[in-house]
Design a protein around this motif. Structure first.
Motif, short mmCIF file in Angstrom:
data_model
loop_
_atom_site.label_atom_id
_atom_site.label_comp_id
_atom_site.label_asym_id
_atom_site.label_seq_id
_atom_site.Cartn_x
_atom_site.Cartn_y
_atom_site.Cartn_z
N ASN A 180 0.86 -1.18 0.00
CA ASN A 180 0.00 0.00 0.00
C ASN A 180 0.90 1.24 0.00
O ASN A 180 1.60 1.50 0.97
CB ASN A 180 -0.89 -0.02 1.25
CG ASN A 180 -1.73 1.24 1.37
OD1 ASN A 180 -1.72 2.09 0.48
ND2 ASN A 180 -2.45 1.36 2.46
N GLN A 205 -0.10 4.47 -0.51
CA GLN A 205 -0.71 5.77 -0.25
C GLN A 205 -0.11 6.44 1.00
O GLN A 205 0.07 7.65 1.02
CB GLN A 205 -2.23 5.65 -0.14
CG GLN A 205 -2.97 6.96 -0.40
CD GLN A 205 -2.59 7.61 -1.73
OE1 GLN A 205 -2.52 6.92 -2.75
NE2 GLN A 205 -2.31 8.90 -1.73
N ALA A 244 -1.94 3.28 -7.60
CA ALA A 244 -2.66 2.00 -7.46
C ALA A 244 -2.11 1.01 -8.47
O ALA A 244 -1.67 1.40 -9.56
CB ALA A 244 -4.15 2.22 -7.68
#
Lengths: 158, 150
Positions: free
Chosen positions: A28, A30, A47
């Motif tokens: 991940n 982010q 993504a």
């Protein structure tokens, strides 16, 4: 002001390298992107889409360079492409060294409209000291890129 | 072009590039100088521009935006009449990191103009162009349908 951290101490929170290790472990990115103020300013997110790391710059009125068209500022596209390449290198590499940009060349092929813009990068050569990357950015239609670029990064410590 | 016309155009350009370009405004870019074929822009240090939160050094992308803006302005500053232009390409070499807490200045020159294409070079620095942070060359297409309406 005794509660203030001593001068020269790292900013509060985890270091970028720690966040990178977390991002890789959790698949991940982010959290890593949100730790970079300039990436937040541009509205970047990343993504995995069909095994490709796609970096998206969410449209915002502050990204406009030419209000009469309107068109995105060329600098925002350059920054998106450079960020996409860095994310790709961080994502693919086994080491956790932050790549340093040596040179970037951007070809502006179409005017970027008031829309979200996406970018992907391909590593064309991974060397011991430098890495060559090609990048591409598009909006509604991937077959009609708004900008393409190539860049060279220093990927060793120091 | 008479001198007062020249000055009027330059003042119009200064106003346009500092207030009329939303992204320049968002970055806090200021116009330090506009002369025929030359533009000097300043990017003040701001926490929102930081690329490495561990060091506080600003992101290369912010310097790209500064150089892109100054280079386009240098082309306008070389034109007799304002016509739409579009960036064809821009190469930026990063020579050293910008220093934390300091403004970056970009001096761009339009050094060659043909019927269709303008050529620029630019240098980004803190104190003096001889101690550069980044160096750049660019090309611009003239008389496109794109470009600002001043």
């Amino acid at each position: 002001m005794t509660d203030e951290p001593p001068t020269g101490s790292p900013p509060e929170g985890r270091s970028l390298i720690d966040r990178l290790i977390d991002a890789k472990r959790d698949a991940n990115y982010q959290g890593l992107i949100d730790a970079v103020p300039y990436a937040k300013f541009l509205g970047l997110s990343a993504a995995m889409v069909a095994d490709e790391l796609v970096t998206t710059m969410r449209f915002g009125a502050h990204l406009i360079g030419n209000p009469s068209l309107p068109a995105l500022h060329g600098g925002t596209l350059g920054a998106l492409l450079e960020s996409s390449a860095i994310f790709e290198l961080l994502w693919r590499s086994e080491t956790v060294v932050l790549p340093k940009t040596i040179t970037v060349t951007v070809d502006y092929v179409r005017s970027g409209g008031a829309l979200d813009t996406h970018a992907t990068s391909i590593v064309t050569r991974q060397g011991r000291r430098v890495t060559n990357v090609r990048m591409e950015a598009w909006q509604a239609d991937r077959a009609r890129p708004v900008a393409t670029a190539h860049a060279i990064f220093l990927v060793m410590r120091g | 072009m008479p001198d007062d016309e020249d000055t009027k155009l330059r003042l119009k350009l200064v106003k346009y590039f500092s207030a009329g370009v939303p992204h320049n405004h968002a970055l806090g870019i200021g116009v330090l100088e506009m002369a025929p074929g030359e533009a000097v822009f300043e990017l003040p240090y701001d926490l929102k521009l930081v690329g490495n939160p561990d060091t506080g050094v600003i992101h290369g992308g912010a310097i790209t935006a500064l150089i892109d803006a100054a280079s386009g302005a240098a082309v306008f500053a070389a034109l007799v009449d304002i016509i739409p232009i579009a960036t064809l390409d821009l190469r930026i070499d990063y020579l050293r990191p910008a220093e934390v807490g300091r403004a970056v200045i970009a001096r761009a020159t339009c050094y060659k103009m043909t019927r269709n294409v303008a050529f620029t070079r630019a240098v980004a620095y803190h104190d003096h162009p001889d101690d550069p942070i980044a160096h750049s060359v660019g090309t611009f297409m003239l008389s496109t349908k794109q470009g600002p309406a001043l």
